[in-house]
Design a protein around this motif. Structure first.
Motif, mmCIF file in Angstrom:
data_model
loop_
_atom_site.group_PDB
_atom_site.id
_atom_site.type_symbol
_atom_site.label_atom_id
_atom_site.label_comp_id
_atom_site.label_asym_id
_atom_site.label_seq_id
_atom_site.Cartn_x
_atom_site.Cartn_y
_atom_site.Cartn_z
ATOM 1 N N GLN A 2 0.830 -1.209 0.000
ATOM 2 C CA GLN A 2 0.000 0.000 0.000
ATOM 3 C C GLN A 2 0.865 1.260 0.000
ATOM 4 O OE1 GLN A 2 -2.237 -1.095 3.503
ATOM 5 N NE2 GLN A 2 -4.084 -1.422 2.248
ATOM 6 N N VAL A 3 1.953 1.239 0.738
ATOM 7 C CA VAL A 3 2.881 2.382 0.748
ATOM 8 C C VAL A 3 3.426 2.603 -0.664
ATOM 9 C CG1 VAL A 3 5.136 3.184 1.601
ATOM 10 C CG2 VAL A 3 3.508 2.101 3.175
ATOM 11 N N ILE A 4 3.848 1.520 -1.305
ATOM 12 C CA ILE A 4 4.408 1.601 -2.653
ATOM 13 C C ILE A 4 3.350 2.097 -3.644
ATOM 14 C CG2 ILE A 4 5.340 0.203 -4.552
ATOM 15 C CD1 ILE A 4 6.638 -1.532 -2.202
ATOM 16 N N ALA A 5 2.146 1.514 -3.580
ATOM 17 C CA ALA A 5 1.069 1.913 -4.493
ATOM 18 C C ALA A 5 0.683 3.374 -4.303
ATOM 19 C CB ALA A 5 -0.146 1.005 -4.299
ATOM 20 N N HIS A 6 0.590 3.814 -3.051
ATOM 21 C CA HIS A 6 0.225 5.207 -2.796
ATOM 22 C C HIS A 6 1.297 6.163 -3.297
ATOM 23 C CE1 HIS A 6 -0.120 8.885 -0.272
ATOM 24 N NE2 HIS A 6 -1.328 8.819 -0.772
ATOM 25 N N THR A 7 2.556 5.826 -3.070
ATOM 26 C CA THR A 7 3.650 6.673 -3.547
ATOM 27 C C THR A 7 3.616 6.761 -5.075
ATOM 28 O OG1 THR A 7 4.965 6.116 -1.613
ATOM 29 C CG2 THR A 7 6.146 7.032 -3.508
ATOM 30 N N ASN A 8 3.412 5.623 -5.728
ATOM 31 C CA ASN A 8 3.308 5.633 -7.198
ATOM 32 C C ASN A 8 2.138 6.495 -7.659
ATOM 33 O OD1 ASN A 8 5.517 3.951 -7.565
ATOM 34 N ND2 ASN A 8 4.270 2.087 -7.620
ATOM 35 N N LEU A 9 1.010 6.400 -6.963
ATOM 36 C CA LEU A 9 -0.175 7.168 -7.337
ATOM 37 C C LEU A 9 0.072 8.669 -7.244
ATOM 38 C CD1 LEU A 9 -3.211 7.417 -8.033
ATOM 39 C CD2 LEU A 9 -3.634 7.336 -5.556
ATOM 40 N N TYR A 10 0.534 9.132 -6.104
ATOM 41 C CA TYR A 10 0.674 10.579 -5.970
ATOM 42 C C TYR A 10 1.862 11.115 -6.755
ATOM 43 C CZ TYR A 10 4.355 11.113 -2.343
ATOM 44 O OH TYR A 10 5.531 11.153 -1.641
ATOM 45 N N TRP A 11 2.943 10.328 -6.919
ATOM 46 C CA TRP A 11 4.080 10.862 -7.667
ATOM 47 C C TRP A 11 3.788 10.934 -9.163
ATOM 48 C CZ3 TRP A 11 7.324 13.817 -5.458
ATOM 49 C CH2 TRP A 11 8.362 14.344 -6.219
ATOM 50 N N ARG A 12 2.881 10.098 -9.644
ATOM 51 C CA ARG A 12 2.496 10.111 -11.062
ATOM 52 C C ARG A 12 2.026 11.512 -11.483
ATOM 53 N NH1 ARG A 12 -1.758 6.283 -11.318
ATOM 54 N NH2 ARG A 12 -0.078 4.788 -11.070
ATOM 55 N N TYR A 13 1.411 12.225 -10.554
ATOM 56 C CA TYR A 13 0.817 13.527 -10.873
ATOM 57 C C TYR A 13 1.588 14.715 -10.283
ATOM 58 C CZ TYR A 13 -2.875 10.341 -12.130
ATOM 59 O OH TYR A 13 -3.581 9.309 -12.694
ATOM 60 N N GLN A 14 2.754 14.475 -9.738
ATOM 61 C CA GLN A 14 3.526 15.529 -9.077
ATOM 62 C C GLN A 14 4.048 16.542 -10.092
ATOM 63 O OE1 GLN A 14 3.982 15.697 -5.717
ATOM 64 N NE2 GLN A 14 4.923 17.669 -5.987
ATOM 65 N N THR A 15 3.797 17.810 -9.831
ATOM 66 C CA THR A 15 4.333 18.889 -10.657
ATOM 67 C C THR A 15 4.666 20.081 -9.770
ATOM 68 O OG1 THR A 15 2.153 19.873 -11.079
ATOM 69 C CG2 THR A 15 2.962 18.258 -12.694
ATOM 70 N N ALA A 16 5.449 20.972 -10.318
ATOM 71 C CA ALA A 16 5.761 22.256 -9.708
ATOM 72 C C ALA A 16 6.082 23.183 -10.881
ATOM 73 C CB ALA A 16 6.936 22.134 -8.748
ATOM 74 N N PRO A 17 6.092 24.490 -10.681
ATOM 75 C CA PRO A 17 6.373 25.382 -11.805
ATOM 76 C C PRO A 17 7.683 25.024 -12.506
ATOM 77 C CG PRO A 17 5.589 26.630 -9.918
ATOM 78 C CD PRO A 17 5.826 25.220 -9.443
ATOM 79 N N GLY A 18 7.594 24.653 -13.764
ATOM 80 C CA GLY A 18 8.766 24.335 -14.559
ATOM 81 C C GLY A 18 9.386 22.979 -14.274
ATOM 82 N N ARG A 19 8.740 22.179 -13.435
ATOM 83 C CA ARG A 19 9.270 20.863 -13.063
ATOM 84 C C ARG A 19 8.153 19.838 -13.075
ATOM 85 N NH1 ARG A 19 10.453 23.455 -7.731
ATOM 86 N NH2 ARG A 19 9.123 24.936 -8.758
ATOM 87 N N LYS A 20 8.554 18.575 -13.258
ATOM 88 C CA LYS A 20 7.533 17.530 -13.227
ATOM 89 C C LYS A 20 8.076 16.270 -12.574
ATOM 90 C CE LYS A 20 8.651 15.870 -17.808
ATOM 91 N NZ LYS A 20 8.191 15.425 -19.082
ATOM 92 N N GLY A 21 7.152 15.538 -11.980
ATOM 93 C CA GLY A 21 7.446 14.226 -11.445
ATOM 94 C C GLY A 21 7.005 13.205 -12.474
ATOM 95 N N GLY A 22 6.409 12.137 -12.013
ATOM 96 C CA GLY A 22 5.891 11.105 -12.893
ATOM 97 C C GLY A 22 6.432 9.755 -12.514
#
Length: 183
Positions: free
Chosen positions: A153-173
């Protein structure tokens, strides 16, 4: 898309895949194998591989628990960062190494998901990097006895929220091992 000027390159960042960190980790062997595949791919494509090694009172420098797992062997020419904190940038020479290599994008793998991997991902974004998490190449141990969710669950949740991570001029995924494109 990084905000770091003149840093178009990508590096594979391998965090804390050490005996004392991954011994009891969720799907340890599969994750280590995926990391090994990515290290091999990065080397073939001449993409820098940067290794991170954690130490603390439970994992003393040069002890067996401190060593990188035997399945993964850093090349002598590959940078090795020693750290004392969760964020691999904190009080280390990681930024200097990445700057010298012109790195603006990190592909992140390793352990533990809920501590050093997360801290480093957030540290990277805050410092101007793009940071991609390889969804099937990070792991953690079971800390449910202390109130944490189960490792999967920790791994799945981290994957879920990092998939959509952004900041001005930067991106996660996130990306699976089989789909990692360093170019």
């Amino acid at each position: 898309m990084t905000t770091l000027a003149d840093r178009p390159n990508t590096a594979l960042l391998v965090i804390d895949v050490q005996n004392g960190v991954v011994t009891g980790a969720h799907e340890r062997d599969a994750v280590v194998a995926n990391i090994g595949d990515l290290v091999d791919k990065a080397r073939r494509e001449q993409v820098p591989v940067v290794w991170v090694q954690h130490s603390d009172e439970d994992m003393a420098l040069r002890s067996d628990s401190w060593q990188i797992v035997p399945e993964l062997v850093p090349d002598a020419a590959e940078p090795l960062v020693h750290k004392l904190y969760g964020d691999s940038f904190e009080d280390t020479d990681l930024e200097d190494i990445l700057s010298g290599l012109g790195i603006g994008h990190l592909v992140v793998v390793g352990a533990q998901t809920d501590v050093c991997v997360r801290s480093t991902l957030h540290g990277a974004i805050v410092r101007g990097y793009d940071a991609t998490l390889v969804s099937d190449a990070h792991t953690t141990e079971d800390q449910s006895a202390w109130g944490a969710p189960a490792p999967e669950q920790v791994i799945a949740h981290t994957n879920l929220y990092w998939r959509y991570q952004t900041a001005p001029g930067r991106k996660g995924g996130t990306v699976e091992t089989k789909d990692v494109a360093f170019g």
